[in-house]
Write an enzyme that holds these catalytic residues in place. Structure first.
Site, PDB file in Angstrom:
ATOM      1  N   HIS A  14      -3.929   1.112  12.597  1.00 20.43           N
ATOM      2  CA  HIS A  14      -4.367   2.482  12.826  1.00 20.43           C
ATOM      3  C   HIS A  14      -5.235   2.548  14.085  1.00 20.43           C
ATOM      4  O   HIS A  14      -5.591   1.544  14.694  1.00 20.43           O
ATOM      5  CB  HIS A  14      -5.090   3.079  11.610  1.00 20.43           C
ATOM      6  CG  HIS A  14      -6.504   2.625  11.399  1.00 20.43           C
ATOM      7  ND1 HIS A  14      -7.365   3.255  10.534  1.00 20.43           N
ATOM      8  CD2 HIS A  14      -7.217   1.592  11.921  1.00 20.43           C
ATOM      9  CE1 HIS A  14      -8.535   2.647  10.531  1.00 20.43           C
ATOM     10  NE2 HIS A  14      -8.477   1.639  11.358  1.00 20.43           N
ATOM     11  N   CYS A  33     -12.867   0.849  15.677  1.00 23.02           N
ATOM     12  CA  CYS A  33     -11.625   1.400  15.108  1.00 23.02           C
ATOM     13  C   CYS A  33     -10.968   2.408  16.051  1.00 23.02           C
ATOM     14  O   CYS A  33      -9.886   2.916  15.756  1.00 23.02           O
ATOM     15  CB  CYS A  33     -11.864   2.017  13.734  1.00 23.02           C
ATOM     16  SG  CYS A  33     -11.873   0.800  12.399  1.00 23.02           S
ATOM     17  N   HIS A  39      -5.236  -1.557  15.965  1.00 24.28           N
ATOM     18  CA  HIS A  39      -5.692  -2.787  15.306  1.00 24.28           C
ATOM     19  C   HIS A  39      -5.310  -2.637  13.847  1.00 24.28           C
ATOM     20  O   HIS A  39      -4.899  -1.554  13.420  1.00 24.28           O
ATOM     21  CB  HIS A  39      -7.217  -2.967  15.450  1.00 24.28           C
ATOM     22  CG  HIS A  39      -7.963  -1.893  14.743  1.00 24.28           C
ATOM     23  ND1 HIS A  39      -8.121  -0.642  15.276  1.00 24.28           N
ATOM     24  CD2 HIS A  39      -8.509  -1.839  13.505  1.00 24.28           C
ATOM     25  CE1 HIS A  39      -8.756   0.131  14.416  1.00 24.28           C
ATOM     26  NE2 HIS A  39      -9.001  -0.567  13.321  1.00 24.28           N
ATOM     27  N   HIS A  41      -5.845  -3.573   9.461  1.00 22.84           N
ATOM     28  CA  HIS A  41      -6.700  -3.975   8.339  1.00 22.84           C
ATOM     29  C   HIS A  41      -5.808  -4.486   7.221  1.00 22.84           C
ATOM     30  O   HIS A  41      -4.680  -4.025   7.063  1.00 22.84           O
ATOM     31  CB  HIS A  41      -7.495  -2.787   7.794  1.00 22.84           C
ATOM     32  CG  HIS A  41      -8.503  -2.238   8.746  1.00 22.84           C
ATOM     33  ND1 HIS A  41      -9.769  -2.743   8.860  1.00 22.84           N
ATOM     34  CD2 HIS A  41      -8.425  -1.225   9.647  1.00 22.84           C
ATOM     35  CE1 HIS A  41     -10.439  -2.050   9.772  1.00 22.84           C
ATOM     36  NE2 HIS A  41      -9.640  -1.125  10.276  1.00 22.84           N
ATOM     37  N   ASP A  79       2.715  -0.212   4.051  1.00 19.65           N
ATOM     38  CA  ASP A  79       2.630  -1.649   4.304  1.00 19.65           C
ATOM     39  C   ASP A  79       3.386  -2.032   5.574  1.00 19.65           C
ATOM     40  O   ASP A  79       4.564  -1.695   5.732  1.00 19.65           O
ATOM     41  CB  ASP A  79       3.189  -2.425   3.111  1.00 19.65           C
ATOM     42  CG  ASP A  79       2.924  -3.922   3.233  1.00 19.65           C
ATOM     43  OD1 ASP A  79       1.876  -4.300   3.787  1.00 19.65           O
ATOM     44  OD2 ASP A  79       3.770  -4.709   2.764  1.00 19.65           O
ATOM     45  N   HIS A  80       2.694  -2.710   6.488  1.00 19.84           N
ATOM     46  CA  HIS A  80       3.238  -3.070   7.798  1.00 19.84           C
ATOM     47  C   HIS A  80       3.682  -1.844   8.595  1.00 19.84           C
ATOM     48  O   HIS A  80       4.662  -1.878   9.334  1.00 19.84           O
ATOM     49  CB  HIS A  80       4.352  -4.121   7.672  1.00 19.84           C
ATOM     50  CG  HIS A  80       3.827  -5.468   7.289  1.00 19.84           C
ATOM     51  ND1 HIS A  80       3.374  -5.743   6.021  1.00 19.84           N
ATOM     52  CD2 HIS A  80       3.620  -6.591   8.008  1.00 19.84           C
ATOM     53  CE1 HIS A  80       2.926  -6.988   5.967  1.00 19.84           C
ATOM     54  NE2 HIS A  80       3.055  -7.527   7.172  1.00 19.84           N
ATOM     55  N   GLU A 124     -11.376  -1.371   2.578  1.00 25.53           N
ATOM     56  CA  GLU A 124     -10.972  -1.593   3.971  1.00 25.53           C
ATOM     57  C   GLU A 124     -11.384  -2.999   4.410  1.00 25.53           C
ATOM     58  O   GLU A 124     -10.694  -3.641   5.196  1.00 25.53           O
ATOM     59  CB  GLU A 124     -11.599  -0.544   4.880  1.00 25.53           C
ATOM     60  CG  GLU A 124     -11.051  -0.566   6.295  1.00 25.53           C
ATOM     61  CD  GLU A 124     -11.771   0.431   7.191  1.00 25.53           C
ATOM     62  OE1 GLU A 124     -11.106   1.306   7.742  1.00 25.53           O
ATOM     63  OE2 GLU A 124     -13.001   0.323   7.325  1.00 25.53           O
TER      64      GLU A 124
HETATM   65 NI    NI Z   1      -9.994   0.250  11.700  1.00 28.37          NI
END
Ligand code: NI
Length: 135
Positions: A14, A33, A39, A41, A79-80, A124
């Site tokens: 995200h 972020c 990047h 998580h 997911d992914h 997170e």
């Molecule tokens: Ni982030």
């Protein structure tokens, strides 16, 4: 009432930013972020369902069924994936954990048979989690 928790994990990319702000202003608002090149998580999701025990089955609901509902409606979409671009239920939202957890609640709330959705928790990192109970 019995409370049942199903835990799932997913990895997603995200970026937190607002259109119209410079990279520097976005960094001031969202910290790392806001990195322009994305990047990721490793998220942990906990879905809690509350209900009475069905005397015929001894279950509140079949946990295998709950797993399938979570996968079909949430995990397959996150997911992914890139939460800013790929995930239909995140369109138009800044993909903060607050917005993600409320959106996941909305994905699931009318799909749980036999019990009521009680809580959705999103981790997170190991140290931060976000919880929504529909209020
Ligand atoms: Ni982030």
């Amino acid at each position: 009432m019995v409370y049942i928790t199903r835990r799932e994990t997913f990895a997603a990319a995200h970026r937190l930013y607002k259109d119209g702000l410079s990279d520097k202003e976005n960094f001031e608002m969202f910290g790392k972020c806001s990195n322009p090149n994305w990047h990721g998580h490793n998220y942990t999701l906990e879905v809690v369902v509350a209900g009475e025990i069905n005397p015929t089955t001894g279950f509140v609901l079949d946990i295998k069924h709950l797993k399938k509902i979570i996968h079909q409606n949430v995990i397959s979409k996150v997911d992914h994936k890139n939460l800013n671009i790929d995930t239909d239920f995140m369109r138009g939202l800044i993909p903060t954990s607050e917005n993600i957890v409320v959106s996941i609640w909305k994905q699931l709330v009318d799909k749980i048979p036999g019990g009521k959705l009680f809580s959705v928790k999103l981790y997170e990192t190991e140290n931060n989690y976000f919880e929504y109970r529909g209020e």
